[in-house]
Design an enzyme around this catalytic site. Sequence first.
Site, PDB file in Angstrom:
ATOM      1  CG  ASP A  62      49.158  54.979   2.827  1.00 22.56           C
ATOM      2  OD1 ASP A  62      48.386  56.300   4.037  1.00 22.56           O
ATOM      3  OD2 ASP A  62      49.695  54.207   3.245  1.00 22.56           O
ATOM      4  CB  VAL A  63      46.741  60.984   4.685  1.00 21.86           C
ATOM      5  CG1 VAL A  63      45.934  61.056   3.192  1.00 21.86           C
ATOM      6  CG2 VAL A  63      45.551  59.474   5.089  1.00 21.86           C
ATOM      7  CE1 TYR A 155      35.197  58.378  11.855  1.00 22.16           C
ATOM      8  CE2 TYR A 155      32.952  58.665  13.386  1.00 22.16           C
ATOM      9  CZ  TYR A 155      34.234  58.921  12.188  1.00 22.16           C
ATOM     10  OH  TYR A 155      33.869  60.293  11.372  1.00 22.16           O
ATOM     11  CB  THR A 193      26.669  57.192   6.396  1.00 22.23           C
ATOM     12  OG1 THR A 193      26.371  58.431   7.007  1.00 22.23           O
ATOM     13  CG2 THR A 193      25.943  56.321   6.482  1.00 22.23           C
TER      14      THR A 193
END
Length: 285
Positions: A62-63, A155, A193
């Site tokens: 998990d970064v 984002y 995408t």
Amino acid sequence: MRLRDAVVVVTGASSGVGRATALQCAGRGARVVLAARNAPQLGEVARECRRRGGEGYAVPTDVADERAVRDLAMAAVARFGGIDVWVNAAGMGIPAGLEQAPGRDLRRLLGVNVLGAVHGARAAVPIMQRQGRGVVIDVASLLGTAVEARFVGGYAMSTAALVTFDEVLREELASVGEHRIAVCTVLPGGPRTPVVRPAVRRSGRAPWRPVSARPSECVARAVVRTAVRPRSRVLVGRYARPLHAVHAPPLAAVRRGSLWTAGRRVGRAAAMLVVRAAARHRMRA
């Protein structure tokens, strides 16, 4: 840099740009360390890496967890002896506008998209400094820096922060005379995408102007080229270069302007000091 036998760590390697990058590196004979949370998918990618002629070593990670990322770096060193290239390709989006997005989701997004890259750089750079070489590559987007961001504000915000982080990291390394480590930002002309598809499904509209979101394989090819021949910024896509030119003035020009402005301020301050000193001298006389 030749990728054959190079050690390449790729985060977000279970899907999208990360997966495509890992497979293309393996096809060039690289030893690829695969990181993502989905262990079964990582195992599949590792097997495909081996089928393509490279090595694939899956390390579920998990970064957003800094300790887990440090463990990932140590696992790469223990397995292969070092790290030549670190690719931060992990990313996520939120299918809602900023006003509707839950705070918990926004914190998770920033933890993955921004802090995940920060954790990766903080883990990789000391190892690369000891080796005397290395390349850090962050996959961001022109979304949030040169492209209007509707419905995916979280984002876009994270990609803008990532671009700034890379600029700062480059400056910090240069300030201590470290020129052996390249910090590279890959900027597709549209969002990735798989990251923003949920937002499209919910809103029914594309969350960006039609600037041709690049397929994962196309972005991955740019990442691989950057690993071989590092550059600070790599634009991907037909419209990426003109968009970047219009919305982002050359960094060198900005720096020159900043230095000129700072110089004028210093000059004015020095002049005021001289005037005040002269006035005090006249009063004493």
